[in-house]
Structures are given as structure tokens and as C-alpha cells.
Design a protein around this motif. Structure first.
Motif, short mmCIF file in Angstrom:
data_model
loop_
_atom_site.label_atom_id
_atom_site.label_comp_id
_atom_site.label_asym_id
_atom_site.label_seq_id
_atom_site.Cartn_x
_atom_site.Cartn_y
_atom_site.Cartn_z
N LEU A 123 0.84 -1.20 0.00
CA LEU A 123 0.00 0.00 0.00
C LEU A 123 0.87 1.25 0.00
O LEU A 123 0.57 2.23 -0.70
N ALA A 124 1.95 1.23 0.79
CA ALA A 124 2.84 2.39 0.87
C ALA A 124 3.51 2.66 -0.48
O ALA A 124 3.78 3.81 -0.83
N ARG A 125 3.74 1.59 -1.27
CA ARG A 125 4.33 1.76 -2.61
C ARG A 125 3.28 2.20 -3.64
O ARG A 125 3.61 2.49 -4.78
N GLY A 126 2.00 2.18 -3.24
CA GLY A 126 0.95 2.61 -4.14
C GLY A 126 0.47 1.54 -5.10
O GLY A 126 -0.03 1.86 -6.18
N GLU A 127 0.59 0.27 -4.75
CA GLU A 127 0.14 -0.82 -5.62
C GLU A 127 -1.38 -0.92 -5.58
O GLU A 127 -1.97 -1.27 -4.55
N ALA A 128 -2.01 -0.64 -6.71
CA ALA A 128 -3.47 -0.71 -6.79
C ALA A 128 -3.98 -2.11 -6.50
O ALA A 128 -5.05 -2.28 -5.91
N ALA A 129 -3.24 -3.13 -6.90
CA ALA A 129 -3.66 -4.51 -6.66
C ALA A 129 -3.74 -4.80 -5.15
O ALA A 129 -4.59 -5.58 -4.71
N ALA A 130 -2.89 -4.16 -4.39
CA ALA A 130 -2.92 -4.35 -2.93
C ALA A 130 -4.21 -3.82 -2.34
O ALA A 130 -4.81 -4.44 -1.46
N LEU A 131 -4.66 -2.67 -2.86
CA LEU A 131 -5.93 -2.12 -2.39
C LEU A 131 -7.08 -3.06 -2.72
O LEU A 131 -7.97 -3.27 -1.90
N GLY A 132 -7.04 -3.65 -3.89
CA GLY A 132 -8.06 -4.62 -4.27
C GLY A 132 -8.08 -5.83 -3.35
O GLY A 132 -9.15 -6.30 -2.93
N GLU A 133 -6.91 -6.35 -3.02
CA GLU A 133 -6.82 -7.48 -2.10
C GLU A 133 -7.31 -7.10 -0.71
O GLU A 133 -8.01 -7.88 -0.06
N LEU A 134 -6.92 -5.91 -0.27
CA LEU A 134 -7.37 -5.44 1.04
C LEU A 134 -8.89 -5.31 1.06
O LEU A 134 -9.54 -5.74 2.02
N TYR A 135 -9.45 -4.77 0.00
CA TYR A 135 -10.90 -4.64 -0.10
C TYR A 135 -11.58 -6.01 -0.08
O TYR A 135 -12.55 -6.22 0.64
N ASP A 136 -11.07 -6.94 -0.87
CA ASP A 136 -11.65 -8.29 -0.91
C ASP A 136 -11.64 -8.94 0.46
O ASP A 136 -12.59 -9.63 0.84
N ARG A 137 -10.60 -8.70 1.20
CA ARG A 137 -10.45 -9.35 2.50
C ARG A 137 -11.29 -8.69 3.59
O ARG A 137 -11.81 -9.36 4.47
#
Length: 189
Positions: A18-32
Motif C-alpha cells: 500500500l505504501a508503494r501505491g500498488e493498486a492490486a494491494a488495495l483490491g486485495e485489502l478490499y476483498d479481504r
């Protein structure tokens, strides 16, 4: 073996992504965590549309401020719940305070309503976070009106084990009145 105080590896990696700004990480966080966030928001606000809006705001906040997560203070799930709780309570206070001049009640009544909603959200968080065996025992005892003997039979455990699960589940649930924030956050988010 990891130490007891170390956060799970997934939590640390997610924060870094998230700190690196990876959009995929936000998607995973949202899914979880979307169901957790939406459930807590709905419990505090009591409105589906407001909960939807707050869910978006929470994930926006998490995306914009990943540095506010401190792995030393607990798991990522607790941080997410803490942010949700804080923003939901603030939204409730703001909306209720706006109603005060129009005859919506006193400030003391507002604080009582916020406190009730906060305790209810904390209880909901505790129930959904507790281990399945404790939750199953409480479900049988509360919703199906089973005593500890019937609960033991239904769960296929000894009566002593059923009593232990019920007692521990109720002890965890009783902490909902102890503080206005989800476990492990102490109000700091």
C-alpha cells in the motif's frame, strides 16, 4: 517460529505494498475486509446507504494513509476495524449534531446514542472475530435457547467444555462495554 508480538507476514507485506501505491494491494485489502468494514459501518450508522458511502471512505483513507498502521499495535484487521469505527462514530456524531438545532435532542442524548452504537459495533466485531467453536456455543445458547448440557450434546463436546466455551465467549463479549473502540486500538488510529 514468529514471536507473539510480530504481526502476520501478510499484514506487513500488505502495508508495504500500500505504501508503494500498488493498486492490486488495495483490491486485495478490499476483498479481504470489505464485509468487516461495511458490517461495522452499518452497525454504527444503521443505514445501508451511509454504510456503503463510509466503506468507500474507509478504503480511501487506508489507501491514502497506509503509514498510520503500526504492526506493533496489532494485526491489520484490527487497524482496519479501528479506522472504520472511528470514521463511523465521527459520521454519526456529525449527523446527529446537525439535527440538534432542529429539535433532535440534547447533546447528552446524542452521546448516549453514539455510545450505544459504539458498544453494539464493538460487540459485533468481537462476535465475528472470535473462534468458531466459541461463536457456535454462543449461537446455540443465545439464539436457540440451549443450556450448557444441550449445547454440549449439539456440539459433540463434554459439558465442561461447553461451559468453558460459553464462559469464555461471554467474557469476550462483556468487553464490548469496556471501551468505545475495537480491541487492540485504544482509540488511536
Amino acid at each position: 517460529m514468529a514471536t507473539k508480538d510480530a504481526p502476520p507476514r501478510w499484514d506487513r507485506k500488505m502495508q508495504q505494498r500500500l505504501a508503494r501505491g500498488e493498486a492490486a494491494a488495495l483490491g486485495e485489502l478490499y476483498d479481504r475486509f470489505a464485509s468487516l468494514v461495511h458490517g461495522l459501518a452499518h452497525r454504527v450508522l444503521g443505514d445501508e446507504k451511509a454504510a456503503d458511502t463510509l466503506t468507500r471512505e474507509v478504503f480511501t483513507h487506508l489507501w491514502e494513509h497506509p503509514e498510520t498502521y503500526d504492526p506493533k499495535k496489532g494485526p491489520l484487521r484490527t487497524w482496519v476495524a479501528g479506522v472504520t469505527h472511528r470514521l463511523a462514530v465521527q459520521r454519526l456524531r456529525d449527523s446527529e449534531a446537525a439535527a440538534l438545532p432542529r429539535g433532535g435532542g440534547s447533546v447528552a442524548e446524542l452521546e448516549r446514542r453514539v455510545r450505544r452504537a459504539s458498544v453494539a459495533a464493538r460487540a459485533d466485531y468481537i462476535v465475528h472475530s472470535m473462534p468458531a467453536p466459541l461463536r457456535a456455543a454462543l449461537d446455540l445458547a443465545y439464539f436457540q435457547r440451549r443450556d450448557y448440557r444441550q449445547t454440549a450434546t449439539d456440539l459433540g463436546v463434554t459439558e465442561d467444555e461447553a461451559r468453558r466455551r460459553l464462559r469464555l465467549g461471554l467474557q469476550l463479549l462483556s468487553t464490548a462495554h469496556d471501551a468505545g473502540t475495537p480491541p487492540g486500538r485504544g482509540g488511536a488510529v
